[in-house]
Write a protein that holds these residues in place. Structure first.
Motif, PDB file in Angstrom:
ATOM      1  N   ALA A  36      -6.431   1.294  -2.090  1.00 28.76           N
ATOM      2  CA  ALA A  36      -7.882   1.088  -2.221  1.00 28.76           C
ATOM      3  C   ALA A  36      -8.587   2.247  -2.923  1.00 28.76           C
ATOM      4  O   ALA A  36      -9.558   2.045  -3.650  1.00 28.76           O
ATOM      5  CB  ALA A  36      -8.492   0.844  -0.845  1.00 28.76           C
ATOM      6  N   ASP A  37      -8.103   3.458  -2.699  1.00 31.08           N
ATOM      7  CA  ASP A  37      -8.757   4.639  -3.272  1.00 31.08           C
ATOM      8  C   ASP A  37      -8.078   4.992  -4.588  1.00 31.08           C
ATOM      9  O   ASP A  37      -7.190   5.844  -4.641  1.00 31.08           O
ATOM     10  CB  ASP A  37      -8.697   5.803  -2.285  1.00 31.08           C
ATOM     11  CG  ASP A  37      -9.422   7.049  -2.789  1.00 31.08           C
ATOM     12  OD1 ASP A  37     -10.044   6.976  -3.878  1.00 31.08           O
ATOM     13  OD2 ASP A  37      -9.354   8.084  -2.104  1.00 31.08           O
ATOM     14  N   LEU A  38      -8.503   4.330  -5.652  1.00 34.50           N
ATOM     15  CA  LEU A  38      -7.859   4.522  -6.949  1.00 34.50           C
ATOM     16  C   LEU A  38      -8.052   5.945  -7.468  1.00 34.50           C
ATOM     17  O   LEU A  38      -7.108   6.585  -7.937  1.00 34.50           O
ATOM     18  CB  LEU A  38      -8.399   3.508  -7.951  1.00 34.50           C
ATOM     19  CG  LEU A  38      -7.828   3.557  -9.367  1.00 34.50           C
ATOM     20  CD1 LEU A  38      -6.323   3.435  -9.359  1.00 34.50           C
ATOM     21  CD2 LEU A  38      -8.460   2.455 -10.214  1.00 34.50           C
ATOM     22  N   LYS A  39      -9.268   6.452  -7.374  1.00 35.70           N
ATOM     23  CA  LYS A  39      -9.508   7.815  -7.851  1.00 35.70           C
ATOM     24  C   LYS A  39      -8.716   8.825  -7.028  1.00 35.70           C
ATOM     25  O   LYS A  39      -8.194   9.814  -7.560  1.00 35.70           O
ATOM     26  CB  LYS A  39     -11.004   8.120  -7.802  1.00 35.70           C
ATOM     27  CG  LYS A  39     -11.809   7.352  -8.844  1.00 35.70           C
ATOM     28  CD  LYS A  39     -13.279   7.741  -8.832  1.00 35.70           C
ATOM     29  CE  LYS A  39     -14.050   6.985  -9.919  1.00 35.70           C
ATOM     30  NZ  LYS A  39     -15.490   7.337  -9.939  1.00 35.70           N
ATOM     31  N   GLY A  40      -8.597   8.567  -5.735  1.00 30.94           N
ATOM     32  CA  GLY A  40      -7.784   9.444  -4.890  1.00 30.94           C
ATOM     33  C   GLY A  40      -6.318   9.391  -5.276  1.00 30.94           C
ATOM     34  O   GLY A  40      -5.621  10.414  -5.255  1.00 30.94           O
ATOM     35  N   ALA A  41      -5.839   8.198  -5.645  1.00 36.54           N
ATOM     36  CA  ALA A  41      -4.450   8.060  -6.072  1.00 36.54           C
ATOM     37  C   ALA A  41      -4.193   8.853  -7.344  1.00 36.54           C
ATOM     38  O   ALA A  41      -3.167   9.540  -7.479  1.00 36.54           O
ATOM     39  CB  ALA A  41      -4.116   6.586  -6.278  1.00 36.54           C
ATOM     40  N   ILE A  42      -5.126   8.752  -8.282  1.00 32.64           N
ATOM     41  CA  ILE A  42      -4.979   9.486  -9.537  1.00 32.64           C
ATOM     42  C   ILE A  42      -4.976  10.989  -9.282  1.00 32.64           C
ATOM     43  O   ILE A  42      -4.195  11.748  -9.877  1.00 32.64           O
ATOM     44  CB  ILE A  42      -6.097   9.077 -10.509  1.00 32.64           C
ATOM     45  CG1 ILE A  42      -5.896   7.620 -10.943  1.00 32.64           C
ATOM     46  CG2 ILE A  42      -6.136   9.993 -11.728  1.00 32.64           C
ATOM     47  CD1 ILE A  42      -7.057   7.028 -11.700  1.00 32.64           C
ATOM     48  N   LYS A  43      -5.821  11.439  -8.367  1.00 35.35           N
ATOM     49  CA  LYS A  43      -5.863  12.858  -8.019  1.00 35.35           C
ATOM     50  C   LYS A  43      -4.557  13.301  -7.366  1.00 35.35           C
ATOM     51  O   LYS A  43      -4.031  14.385  -7.649  1.00 35.35           O
ATOM     52  CB  LYS A  43      -7.042  13.126  -7.092  1.00 35.35           C
ATOM     53  CG  LYS A  43      -7.217  14.596  -6.731  1.00 35.35           C
ATOM     54  CD  LYS A  43      -8.456  14.805  -5.865  1.00 35.35           C
ATOM     55  CE  LYS A  43      -8.638  16.279  -5.506  1.00 35.35           C
ATOM     56  NZ  LYS A  43      -9.832  16.493  -4.641  1.00 35.35           N
ATOM     57  N   THR A  44      -4.019  12.450  -6.495  1.00 39.27           N
ATOM     58  CA  THR A  44      -2.755  12.777  -5.827  1.00 39.27           C
ATOM     59  C   THR A  44      -1.623  12.937  -6.827  1.00 39.27           C
ATOM     60  O   THR A  44      -0.816  13.869  -6.745  1.00 39.27           O
ATOM     61  CB  THR A  44      -2.385  11.669  -4.816  1.00 39.27           C
ATOM     62  OG1 THR A  44      -3.358  11.652  -3.767  1.00 39.27           O
ATOM     63  CG2 THR A  44      -1.008  11.895  -4.215  1.00 39.27           C
ATOM     64  N   ASN A  65       0.854  -1.188   0.000  1.00 37.16           N
ATOM     65  CA  ASN A  65       0.000   0.000   0.000  1.00 37.16           C
ATOM     66  C   ASN A  65       0.888   1.236   0.000  1.00 37.16           C
ATOM     67  O   ASN A  65       1.398   1.652   1.041  1.00 37.16           O
ATOM     68  CB  ASN A  65      -0.917  -0.003   1.221  1.00 37.16           C
ATOM     69  CG  ASN A  65      -1.838   1.209   1.241  1.00 37.16           C
ATOM     70  OD1 ASN A  65      -1.847   2.017   0.303  1.00 37.16           O
ATOM     71  ND2 ASN A  65      -2.610   1.362   2.298  1.00 37.16           N
ATOM     72  N   VAL A  66       1.077   1.819  -1.177  1.00 33.73           N
ATOM     73  CA  VAL A  66       2.001   2.943  -1.313  1.00 33.73           C
ATOM     74  C   VAL A  66       1.318   4.293  -1.093  1.00 33.73           C
ATOM     75  O   VAL A  66       1.935   5.335  -1.368  1.00 33.73           O
ATOM     76  CB  VAL A  66       2.699   2.924  -2.690  1.00 33.73           C
ATOM     77  CG1 VAL A  66       3.537   1.671  -2.838  1.00 33.73           C
ATOM     78  CG2 VAL A  66       1.685   3.045  -3.821  1.00 33.73           C
ATOM     79  N   THR A  67       0.116   4.283  -0.579  1.00 30.03           N
ATOM     80  CA  THR A  67      -0.602   5.548  -0.358  1.00 30.03           C
ATOM     81  C   THR A  67       0.242   6.564   0.412  1.00 30.03           C
ATOM     82  O   THR A  67       0.267   7.751   0.046  1.00 30.03           O
ATOM     83  CB  THR A  67      -1.932   5.290   0.371  1.00 30.03           C
ATOM     84  OG1 THR A  67      -2.720   4.384  -0.425  1.00 30.03           O
ATOM     85  CG2 THR A  67      -2.699   6.576   0.573  1.00 30.03           C
ATOM     86  N   PRO A  68       0.987   6.165   1.474  1.00 31.36           N
ATOM     87  CA  PRO A  68       1.775   7.156   2.214  1.00 31.36           C
ATOM     88  C   PRO A  68       2.908   7.794   1.414  1.00 31.36           C
ATOM     89  O   PRO A  68       3.402   8.859   1.799  1.00 31.36           O
ATOM     90  CB  PRO A  68       2.334   6.351   3.402  1.00 31.36           C
ATOM     91  CG  PRO A  68       1.441   5.171   3.537  1.00 31.36           C
ATOM     92  CD  PRO A  68       1.034   4.843   2.139  1.00 31.36           C
ATOM     93  N   ILE A  69       3.347   7.143   0.326  1.00 29.20           N
ATOM     94  CA  ILE A  69       4.474   7.688  -0.444  1.00 29.20           C
ATOM     95  C   ILE A  69       4.096   8.030  -1.879  1.00 29.20           C
ATOM     96  O   ILE A  69       4.957   8.412  -2.672  1.00 29.20           O
ATOM     97  CB  ILE A  69       5.676   6.718  -0.447  1.00 29.20           C
ATOM     98  CG1 ILE A  69       5.308   5.390  -1.125  1.00 29.20           C
ATOM     99  CG2 ILE A  69       6.203   6.492   0.964  1.00 29.20           C
ATOM    100  CD1 ILE A  69       6.514   4.485  -1.403  1.00 29.20           C
ATOM    101  N   LEU A  70       2.819   7.915  -2.218  1.00 31.45           N
ATOM    102  CA  LEU A  70       2.421   8.088  -3.616  1.00 31.45           C
ATOM    103  C   LEU A  70       2.751   9.481  -4.137  1.00 31.45           C
ATOM    104  O   LEU A  70       3.205   9.642  -5.281  1.00 31.45           O
ATOM    105  CB  LEU A  70       0.936   7.790  -3.771  1.00 31.45           C
ATOM    106  CG  LEU A  70       0.408   7.648  -5.197  1.00 31.45           C
ATOM    107  CD1 LEU A  70       1.158   6.556  -5.950  1.00 31.45           C
ATOM    108  CD2 LEU A  70      -1.079   7.340  -5.182  1.00 31.45           C
ATOM    109  N   ASP A  71       2.540  10.488  -3.337  1.00 28.82           N
ATOM    110  CA  ASP A  71       2.859  11.854  -3.757  1.00 28.82           C
ATOM    111  C   ASP A  71       4.351  11.993  -4.042  1.00 28.82           C
ATOM    112  O   ASP A  71       4.754  12.656  -5.000  1.00 28.82           O
ATOM    113  CB  ASP A  71       2.417  12.839  -2.674  1.00 28.82           C
ATOM    114  CG  ASP A  71       2.604  14.285  -3.100  1.00 28.82           C
ATOM    115  OD1 ASP A  71       2.099  14.656  -4.176  1.00 28.82           O
ATOM    116  OD2 ASP A  71       3.264  15.046  -2.356  1.00 28.82           O
TER     117      ASP A  71
END
Length: 338
Positions: free
Chosen positions: A263-271, A240-246
């Motif tokens: 899990a939040d694909l749309k959020g990842a794309i927005k980030t 889960n790379v959410t913490p480092i995606l930015d």
């Protein structure tokens, strides 16, 4: 829009240019036992034999229907060429590093003949063989270990983790050394004919290193790596790379490959915004390996609805995955756009 060929489609998608439909590829490993049985090109021989490597890689396109040819099949080619000892695995188990050439950073030596070492010549030869087999309209995706994982292989993951806390100067030294080698190898792949380089770098995962370390020490090396290579690049980091995606989006790669754990694909794309495109994220273990065709299609359509630029497995395809499940990725895309 005029129909694009698969190479044009993938390159357009990675460069945020218009496409006629979302490309369906695997930027991570594609070899499965079903394809080995059908082609006679099996692991572990296909890791070292250029003809078998090319034959097995092409099967993921010609038999399984993926719209790119991805090769080779492990994260040990460059590590071995740099002096690591490697266990070549079995028909359904990938090679792994078993011993490390360096105990410290005092005597790091870049091989003068790096591109002639180990299996690198076989991979470069396989690149040309693949082009001969599929022509110039099917993209070639070459995979290789990233600088973080390579650095950890050179000294051992345990020592690498220890240095991240107690010896940051040594950590930066081994990272720079590994990054230099990665640039040389990646450009050799591009010169041989690879269209895209995929860089799985599992040791960069927040499961292993904290995001602060990624930001301060890993990101600058990954960005230098991406900027130093002459073809489009996709970065894959496990977990889960959410913490480092930015931060990953600042690493200058055209694509970021993510698992279903994000899990939040749309959020990842927005980030990520316009800094990179998202590649993924159909679960390799829970859907492609363990699910059925309908589950693959449902998850693929969810990823398409979520906005992935490239539909792809979230991680390397497990060797025991049924070929019907791999075929279902393209079938799902076709049904989605019908």
């Amino acid at each position: 829009m005029t129909d694009l060929n698969p190479k044009e489609r993938l390159l357009n998608a990675l460069n945020r240019e218009p496409v006629d439909k979302v490309p369906v590829v695997s930027v991570t490993q594609t070899a499965i036992v079903d394809l080995m049985d059908q082609t006679g090109a099996e692991w572990p021989e296909a890791h070292s034999d250029a003809e078998k490597m090319a034959t097995l890689a092409v099967a993921s396109h010609e038999i399984a229907g993926l719209e790119a040819v991805r090769y080779p099949y492990c994260l040990t080619v460059l590590a071995e060429a740099m002096g690591c000892e490697v266990n070549m695995g079995t028909k359904n188990r990938q090679p792994s590093v078993t011993d490390h050439p360096y105990k410290d950073v005092d005597n790091l030596v870049m091989p003068d003949d790096l591109l002639s070492n180990g299996r690198i010549p076989a991979v470069l030869e396989a690149t040309k063989m693949i082009i001969d087999k599929v022509g110039d309209k099917i993209p070639l995706v070459a995979g290789m270990e990233g600088p973080v994982t390579l650095a950890s292989d050179l000294v051992s993951v345990k020592k690498f983790m220890k240095w991240s806390i107690k010896k940051p100067d040594d950590l930066e030294t081994i990272l720079d050394f590994a990054t230099d080698a990665c640039i040389v190898y990646a450009n050799a792949l591009a010169d041989a004919g690879a269209d895209v380089i995929c860089v799985p770098d599992p040791v960069a995962s927040p499961d292993l290193l904290n995001p602060e370390t990624f930001d301060k020490m890993l990101k600058p090396r990954l960005a230098r790596f991406a900027e130093g290579v002459k073809c489009p690049m996709v970065l894959h980091v496990c977990g889960n790379v959410t913490p480092i995606l930015d931060m990953m989006a600042d690493c200058k790669f055209e694509g970021l490959s993510i698992e279903e754990k994000v899990a939040d694909l749309k959020g990842a794309i927005k980030t990520v915004g316009d800094r990179a495109v998202i590649v993924g994220n159909v679960s390799s273990p829970f859907t492609l390996l363990s699910g059925d065709v309908e589950k693959v299609k449902a998850e693929s359509k969810d990823a398409l609805e979520g906005g992935v630029a490239v539909l792809s497995p979230g991680c390397g395809i497990a060797p025991n995955t049924p070929v019907e499940n791999v075929k279902a990725l393209v079938e799902a895309r076709n049904e989605y756009i019908a």
